[in-house]
Design an enzyme around this catalytic site. Sequence first.
Site, PDB file in Angstrom:
ATOM      1  N   THR A 124      47.721  18.761  23.833  1.00 34.82           N
ATOM      2  CA  THR A 124      48.007  18.462  22.425  1.00 34.82           C
ATOM      3  C   THR A 124      49.493  18.657  22.108  1.00 34.82           C
ATOM      4  O   THR A 124      50.154  19.491  22.738  1.00 34.82           O
ATOM      5  CB  THR A 124      47.159  19.387  21.516  1.00 34.82           C
ATOM      6  OG1 THR A 124      47.703  19.407  20.201  1.00 34.82           O
ATOM      7  CG2 THR A 124      47.151  20.825  22.021  1.00 34.82           C
ATOM      8  N   ASP A 125      49.972  17.945  21.103  1.00 38.98           N
ATOM      9  CA  ASP A 125      51.362  18.146  20.664  1.00 38.98           C
ATOM     10  C   ASP A 125      51.560  19.531  20.057  1.00 38.98           C
ATOM     11  O   ASP A 125      52.692  19.996  19.906  1.00 38.98           O
ATOM     12  CB  ASP A 125      51.790  17.052  19.665  1.00 38.98           C
ATOM     13  CG  ASP A 125      50.973  17.019  18.378  1.00 38.98           C
ATOM     14  OD1 ASP A 125      49.966  17.752  18.277  1.00 38.98           O
ATOM     15  OD2 ASP A 125      51.346  16.245  17.467  1.00 38.98           O
ATOM     16  N   GLU A 126      50.439  20.209  19.729  1.00 38.91           N
ATOM     17  CA  GLU A 126      50.567  21.527  19.091  1.00 38.91           C
ATOM     18  C   GLU A 126      51.197  22.555  20.024  1.00 38.91           C
ATOM     19  O   GLU A 126      51.678  23.594  19.566  1.00 38.91           O
ATOM     20  CB  GLU A 126      49.207  22.002  18.574  1.00 38.91           C
ATOM     21  CG  GLU A 126      48.629  21.031  17.557  1.00 38.91           C
ATOM     22  CD  GLU A 126      47.475  21.589  16.749  1.00 38.91           C
ATOM     23  OE1 GLU A 126      47.401  22.802  16.550  1.00 38.91           O
ATOM     24  OE2 GLU A 126      46.644  20.774  16.309  1.00 38.91           O
ATOM     25  N   TYR A 149      44.968  28.873  19.237  1.00 36.64           N
ATOM     26  CA  TYR A 149      44.512  27.602  19.828  1.00 36.64           C
ATOM     27  C   TYR A 149      45.619  26.961  20.656  1.00 36.64           C
ATOM     28  O   TYR A 149      45.438  26.673  21.847  1.00 36.64           O
ATOM     29  CB  TYR A 149      44.052  26.629  18.726  1.00 36.64           C
ATOM     30  CG  TYR A 149      43.977  25.184  19.194  1.00 36.64           C
ATOM     31  CD1 TYR A 149      43.037  24.784  20.144  1.00 36.64           C
ATOM     32  CD2 TYR A 149      44.867  24.212  18.701  1.00 36.64           C
ATOM     33  CE1 TYR A 149      42.981  23.465  20.596  1.00 36.64           C
ATOM     34  CE2 TYR A 149      44.816  22.896  19.145  1.00 36.64           C
ATOM     35  CZ  TYR A 149      43.877  22.529  20.089  1.00 36.64           C
ATOM     36  OH  TYR A 149      43.833  21.240  20.542  1.00 36.64           O
ATOM     37  N   LYS A 153      45.998  26.314  24.765  1.00 40.33           N
ATOM     38  CA  LYS A 153      46.217  24.984  25.371  1.00 40.33           C
ATOM     39  C   LYS A 153      47.510  25.001  26.194  1.00 40.33           C
ATOM     40  O   LYS A 153      47.580  24.413  27.278  1.00 40.33           O
ATOM     41  CB  LYS A 153      46.298  23.904  24.285  1.00 40.33           C
ATOM     42  CG  LYS A 153      45.003  23.626  23.542  1.00 40.33           C
ATOM     43  CD  LYS A 153      43.901  23.041  24.404  1.00 40.33           C
ATOM     44  CE  LYS A 153      44.166  21.616  24.858  1.00 40.33           C
ATOM     45  NZ  LYS A 153      43.009  21.061  25.605  1.00 40.33           N
TER      46      LYS A 153
END
Length: 328
Positions: A124-126, A149, A153
Amino acid sequence: MKIVVTGGAGFIGSNFIRYMLSQHPHDEFINVDLLTYAGNSGNLMEVQTNPQYRFVKADIRDKAAVEPLFKEGIDAVVNFAAESHVDRSILQPDLFVMTNVIGTQTLLDLSRQYGVSKFVQVSTDEVYGTLGATGLFTEESPVQPNSPYSASKAGADLLVRAYYETFGLPINITRCSNNYGPYQFPEKLIPLIIYNAVHNKPLPVYGDGLNVRDWLYVEDHCRAIDLVLRRGVDGEIYNIGGHNERSNLQVIRTILTELNKPESLIQHIEDRPGHDRRYAINADKIRKELGWTPQYNYESGIRATIRWYQDNIAWLEQVLTPLGEQGD
Ligand code: NAD
């Protein structure tokens, strides 16, 4: 190809399996999913009798449960399985580390042991953290996660990279922006707002509602992962995003307009701790190197999505969570 898809009963995984079966009718897909609250085998009802598709209920952390599939001989793993909701990660970080980090490491070990020819980690870009008012995340941006989270990741991504560098496992990592589309669990912004608006319930909005996300229609994400699976250069990371930056309030207003509901339903609530302000993706690498282009624009994609949820309110009712807040 025979492909293990983990987390295929969730939002993106189920869309991915449906997309892949339509594009690659000679490939075989084994959907490995634990069916947590976020997984729903009904998301793939129409493909259950397809001879190219099989469902196995298993936990990616449980090596003994997953190993027989690798023993059968598989070509690739696409790892979607994860705890994916930021709000829940604030309440229960340990579960996120166990599933997202240890689960990924279990799959990496098996992939190495059985000589899998591609391991695609759906990230994810997060993991990049947050942006100010300008700028875009590139594959070289520092990894600076801000929530349990995104940290879990990022931890998984680093292990995936290490298995390439240390063991030569042929891997790719994809980092996509926020997805929208059918079958998304209604704790996430778009389906939750649609559900509440349809029922004339208050629409909870964190803080000032000006957090910006780069929205991509889920099928465009699936198309990008398919390209990476087949043509990605081993060891490479590919960012995926649609240049559709919208604030949460803009997304909510579009939904209210489409559903003909009043803005008075919007209810600002206390902001989430560590809430990233803005994400935006530079997807030049996957466009130039793999020829990916998104095929949906935000206006048509969001309208089709709203219509899908209106037509499938029964699905929303069936899977609904008591969490009742909105977020990524
Ligand atoms: P989701 O929560 O809808 O689905 C996750 C699936 O994983 C569920 O079916 C769940 O049952 C399964 N699962 C959870 N723990 C498991 C375990 N231990 N073993 C086996 N299966 C397990 O998530 P999603 O939104 O479809 O996201 C899929 C992946 O894509 C995630 O890895 C997420 O980080 C990533 N991602 C999501 C977005 C987005 O906007 N939703 C954007 C970029 C990347």
